[in-house]
Design a protein around this motif. Structure first.
Motif, PDB file in Angstrom:
ATOM      1  N   TYR A 126      49.867  29.193  50.421  1.00 41.36           N
ATOM      2  CA  TYR A 126      48.707  30.028  50.672  1.00 41.36           C
ATOM      3  C   TYR A 126      47.644  29.794  49.592  1.00 41.36           C
ATOM      4  O   TYR A 126      47.891  29.129  48.583  1.00 41.36           O
ATOM      5  CB  TYR A 126      49.107  31.504  50.721  1.00 41.36           C
ATOM      6  CG  TYR A 126      50.238  31.773  51.694  1.00 41.36           C
ATOM      7  CD1 TYR A 126      50.309  31.082  52.904  1.00 41.36           C
ATOM      8  CD2 TYR A 126      51.230  32.701  51.404  1.00 41.36           C
ATOM      9  CE1 TYR A 126      51.349  31.313  53.796  1.00 41.36           C
ATOM     10  CE2 TYR A 126      52.266  32.946  52.292  1.00 41.36           C
ATOM     11  CZ  TYR A 126      52.327  32.243  53.484  1.00 41.36           C
ATOM     12  OH  TYR A 126      53.352  32.454  54.364  1.00 41.36           O
ATOM     13  N   ASN A 127      46.475  30.376  49.796  1.00 43.58           N
ATOM     14  CA  ASN A 127      45.347  30.181  48.884  1.00 43.58           C
ATOM     15  C   ASN A 127      45.114  31.421  48.027  1.00 43.58           C
ATOM     16  O   ASN A 127      45.343  32.546  48.476  1.00 43.58           O
ATOM     17  CB  ASN A 127      44.086  29.860  49.684  1.00 43.58           C
ATOM     18  CG  ASN A 127      44.295  28.741  50.680  1.00 43.58           C
ATOM     19  OD1 ASN A 127      44.730  27.651  50.323  1.00 43.58           O
ATOM     20  ND2 ASN A 127      44.015  29.021  51.951  1.00 43.58           N
ATOM     21  N   VAL A 128      44.645  31.199  46.807  1.00 49.13           N
ATOM     22  CA  VAL A 128      44.403  32.281  45.858  1.00 49.13           C
ATOM     23  C   VAL A 128      43.014  32.114  45.263  1.00 49.13           C
ATOM     24  O   VAL A 128      42.529  30.989  45.098  1.00 49.13           O
ATOM     25  CB  VAL A 128      45.470  32.272  44.737  1.00 49.13           C
ATOM     26  CG1 VAL A 128      45.084  33.196  43.610  1.00 49.13           C
ATOM     27  CG2 VAL A 128      46.835  32.667  45.296  1.00 49.13           C
ATOM     28  N   SER A 129      42.373  33.229  44.938  1.00 48.25           N
ATOM     29  CA  SER A 129      41.061  33.168  44.289  1.00 48.25           C
ATOM     30  C   SER A 129      41.010  34.162  43.136  1.00 48.25           C
ATOM     31  O   SER A 129      41.583  35.247  43.217  1.00 48.25           O
ATOM     32  CB  SER A 129      39.947  33.488  45.290  1.00 48.25           C
ATOM     33  OG  SER A 129      38.681  33.411  44.676  1.00 48.25           O
ATOM     34  N   LEU A 130      40.329  33.779  42.071  1.00 48.67           N
ATOM     35  CA  LEU A 130      40.170  34.650  40.911  1.00 48.67           C
ATOM     36  C   LEU A 130      38.877  34.349  40.170  1.00 48.67           C
ATOM     37  O   LEU A 130      38.220  33.342  40.427  1.00 48.67           O
ATOM     38  CB  LEU A 130      41.356  34.525  39.959  1.00 48.67           C
ATOM     39  CG  LEU A 130      41.591  33.167  39.340  1.00 48.67           C
ATOM     40  CD1 LEU A 130      41.682  33.287  37.837  1.00 48.67           C
ATOM     41  CD2 LEU A 130      42.876  32.540  39.869  1.00 48.67           C
ATOM     42  N   PHE A 131      38.547  35.240  39.252  1.00 52.84           N
ATOM     43  CA  PHE A 131      37.329  35.128  38.462  1.00 52.84           C
ATOM     44  C   PHE A 131      37.724  34.958  36.997  1.00 52.84           C
ATOM     45  O   PHE A 131      38.068  35.933  36.322  1.00 52.84           O
ATOM     46  CB  PHE A 131      36.457  36.373  38.663  1.00 52.84           C
ATOM     47  CG  PHE A 131      36.089  36.575  40.112  1.00 52.84           C
ATOM     48  CD1 PHE A 131      34.943  36.018  40.637  1.00 52.84           C
ATOM     49  CD2 PHE A 131      36.924  37.298  40.967  1.00 52.84           C
ATOM     50  CE1 PHE A 131      34.613  36.171  41.971  1.00 52.84           C
ATOM     51  CE2 PHE A 131      36.612  37.454  42.308  1.00 52.84           C
ATOM     52  CZ  PHE A 131      35.455  36.888  42.805  1.00 52.84           C
ATOM     53  N   PRO A 132      37.729  33.709  36.512  1.00 48.17           N
ATOM     54  CA  PRO A 132      38.309  33.415  35.193  1.00 48.17           C
ATOM     55  C   PRO A 132      37.551  33.978  33.996  1.00 48.17           C
ATOM     56  O   PRO A 132      38.071  33.943  32.890  1.00 48.17           O
ATOM     57  CB  PRO A 132      38.325  31.885  35.156  1.00 48.17           C
ATOM     58  CG  PRO A 132      37.250  31.465  36.092  1.00 48.17           C
ATOM     59  CD  PRO A 132      37.266  32.491  37.192  1.00 48.17           C
ATOM     60  N   GLU A 133      36.345  34.534  34.213  1.00 48.44           N
ATOM     61  CA  GLU A 133      35.666  35.226  33.111  1.00 48.44           C
ATOM     62  C   GLU A 133      36.392  36.527  32.786  1.00 48.44           C
ATOM     63  O   GLU A 133      36.354  37.010  31.661  1.00 48.44           O
ATOM     64  CB  GLU A 133      34.220  35.556  33.483  1.00 48.44           C
ATOM     65  CG  GLU A 133      33.318  34.384  33.714  1.00 48.44           C
ATOM     66  CD  GLU A 133      32.009  34.821  34.342  1.00 48.44           C
ATOM     67  OE1 GLU A 133      31.168  35.409  33.627  1.00 48.44           O
ATOM     68  OE2 GLU A 133      31.822  34.590  35.552  1.00 48.44           O
ATOM     69  N   GLY A 134      37.009  37.114  33.822  1.00 40.83           N
ATOM     70  CA  GLY A 134      37.749  38.347  33.624  1.00 40.83           C
ATOM     71  C   GLY A 134      36.904  39.599  33.610  1.00 40.83           C
ATOM     72  O   GLY A 134      37.423  40.704  33.579  1.00 40.83           O
ATOM     73  N   ASN A 135      35.571  39.447  33.637  1.00 40.41           N
ATOM     74  CA  ASN A 135      34.696  40.602  33.584  1.00 40.41           C
ATOM     75  C   ASN A 135      33.312  40.222  34.073  1.00 40.41           C
ATOM     76  O   ASN A 135      32.920  39.054  34.014  1.00 40.41           O
ATOM     77  CB  ASN A 135      34.594  41.161  32.157  1.00 40.41           C
ATOM     78  CG  ASN A 135      34.632  42.667  32.124  1.00 40.41           C
ATOM     79  OD1 ASN A 135      34.057  43.328  32.987  1.00 40.41           O
ATOM     80  ND2 ASN A 135      35.302  43.228  31.119  1.00 40.41           N
ATOM     81  N   ARG A 136      32.568  41.203  34.545  1.00 39.96           N
ATOM     82  CA  ARG A 136      31.187  40.964  34.966  1.00 39.96           C
ATOM     83  C   ARG A 136      30.261  40.905  33.755  1.00 39.96           C
ATOM     84  O   ARG A 136      30.529  41.511  32.721  1.00 39.96           O
ATOM     85  CB  ARG A 136      30.712  42.082  35.898  1.00 39.96           C
ATOM     86  CG  ARG A 136      31.413  42.147  37.224  1.00 39.96           C
ATOM     87  CD  ARG A 136      30.999  43.390  37.989  1.00 39.96           C
ATOM     88  NE  ARG A 136      29.553  43.416  38.211  1.00 39.96           N
ATOM     89  CZ  ARG A 136      28.893  44.489  38.633  1.00 39.96           C
ATOM     90  NH1 ARG A 136      29.548  45.623  38.858  1.00 39.96           N
ATOM     91  NH2 ARG A 136      27.591  44.446  38.813  1.00 39.96           N
TER      92      ARG A 136
END
Length: 402
Positions: A126-136
């Motif tokens: 399956y596919n996964v997505s994340l935001f590697p900055e960890g914060n806005r």
């Protein structure tokens, strides 16, 4: 280092059974969300190219809606890593959990179980997505990605897809209370096969990701000059700008509609439709102001000795569990010193604190040794960014000394 917490980690069998439901909802939700989000945010997206095998999508982060905006470009279903606080929203959380099934993560917590959980999805195809900055970002400038990102991507043996969203900072600034009408757009930047990633070091992958995701909202705006219209476009700006550059008072900025001013020296300015500061203050952009205020605050902190550096009243100290239940620990004044932070009668030494970060606009998250997690909340505090700045200044200097 990634910081995650996972509650009720599913088995491989449970993942497989639930995946059919998640795929069906993904297709239905795209049909609904594409026209709605495109209209509300004037969002233009480019469909992702056909990608062989499964993949991990990494995206820059400027809005709470980034997962949905990113999703619009992908026909294949993905599992997002999501902040733990979205699991404390009552019925909304139930809906998100059962239909989107995000992987719960807690900022400031190093938890191998979350990585294992994500790997289970990837190894299952399956596919996964994340935001590697960890914060806005509060300033519109992409933050540094977590150092372990490259290792995670390479170990996954899935394709890497980098995705960049632009225009969202001025549409929904992190400090703002409402959205403004302008233009946003998103597209895949690069697709990298497992074979290509196998030839690269972890550091080289990190550099590649940082380059692909990097966005400076003001640099882009300087070439586009797109108006972002709202009658209340300055409201909430004091969450980002905590120190007046004219009189040097902390917490004296107050906003209303399209303008803001310092209650101490009466200096005032307009936050224009193009995102620039026009008025009595010496800075024209939020990043410029932010760089100055961080340096000015560290100078104040250096001269503090053992005295209180910052203080605010009417603060609640809250803890919560993996089942997402909140409990008030203490209430009272929030104070920060060179070596500790106090809330009411509770004292937290810097040496006990593993990490500190901001949730939403003005909620301070503190992670301590012994698996202790706290949030500091207040209805009266305009900004908590200066507390984070002071904490990082003293702890990072202490680490350099070590």
């Amino acid at each position: 280092m990634f910081y995650y917490i996972v509650a009720n980690m599913p088995s491989t069998k449970e993942i497989t059974v639930a995946h059919k439901r998640h795929k069906k909802f993904w297709r239905r939700s795209l049909k609904i969300l594409r026209p709605i989000l495109s209209k509300i945010y004037n969002y233009e997206f480019t469909p992702a190219p056909s990608i062989e095998g499964n993949y991990i999508v990494l995206c820059n982060h400027n809005s709470n809606l980034d997962p949905w905006l990113c999703a619009l470009s992908f026909e294949k279903q993905m599992y997002f890593l999501a902040a733990e606080n979205i699991f404390r929203l009552g019925p909304v959380s139930w809906l998100i959990k059962n239909l989107w099934a995000p992987i719960s993560k807690l900022k400031g917590k190093s938890d191998a179980s979350a990585i294992i959980n994500m790997m289970r999805y990837l190894r299952a195809g399956y596919n996964v997505s994340l935001f590697p900055e960890g914060n806005r970002s509060f300033t519109g400038v992409t933050g540094k990605i977590f150092p372990a990102t490259g290792k995670l991507v390479k170990t996954s043996k899935a394709s890497l897809v980098t995705f960049r969203i632009r225009g969202m900072y001025f549409t929904t600034p992190r400090w703002a209370k409402r959205i403004r009408r302008g233009k946003t757009w998103g597209a895949v930047v690069g697709v990298y096969s497992p074979e290509k990633l196998a030839e690269m070091s972890h550091e080289e992958i990190n550099e590649l990701i940082q380059k692909d995701l990097s966005e400076d909202a003001y640099e882009t705006q300087a070439t586009q000059m797109i108006p972002y219209k709202s009658s209340v476009r300055a409201e909430g700006i004091e969450s980002a700008l905590y120190l007046c550059p004219v009189c040097k008072n902390i917490g004296s900025i107050k906003s209303k509609k399209s303008e803001f001013h310092c209650v101490s020296c009466k200096s005032k300015a307009e936050f224009t439709e193009y995102g620039y500061i026009k008025g009595d203050f010496p800075f024209k952009t939020i990043p410029e102001w932010d760089m100055w205020q961080k340096n000015a605050l560290t100078e104040i902190a250096e001269k503090s000795g053992g005295a209180v550096i910052l203080k605010d009243s009417n603060v609640r100290l809250i803890t919560f569990t993996e089942s997402h239940k909140e409990r008030i620990i203490d209430t009272g004044s929030l104070c920060i010193y060179a070596d500790r932070i106090t809330i009411g009668n509770t004292e937290l030494l810097f040496e006990q604190i593993l990490d500190m970060s901001i949730v939403f606009r003005n909620v301070l998250l503190i992670v301590c040794k012994g698996n202790k997690y706290y949030e500091l909340k207040s209805k009266t505090i305009k900004s908590v960014r200066h507390y984070l700045t002071v904490f990082k200044y003293f702890t990072e200097n202490a680490n350099k000394g070590d």
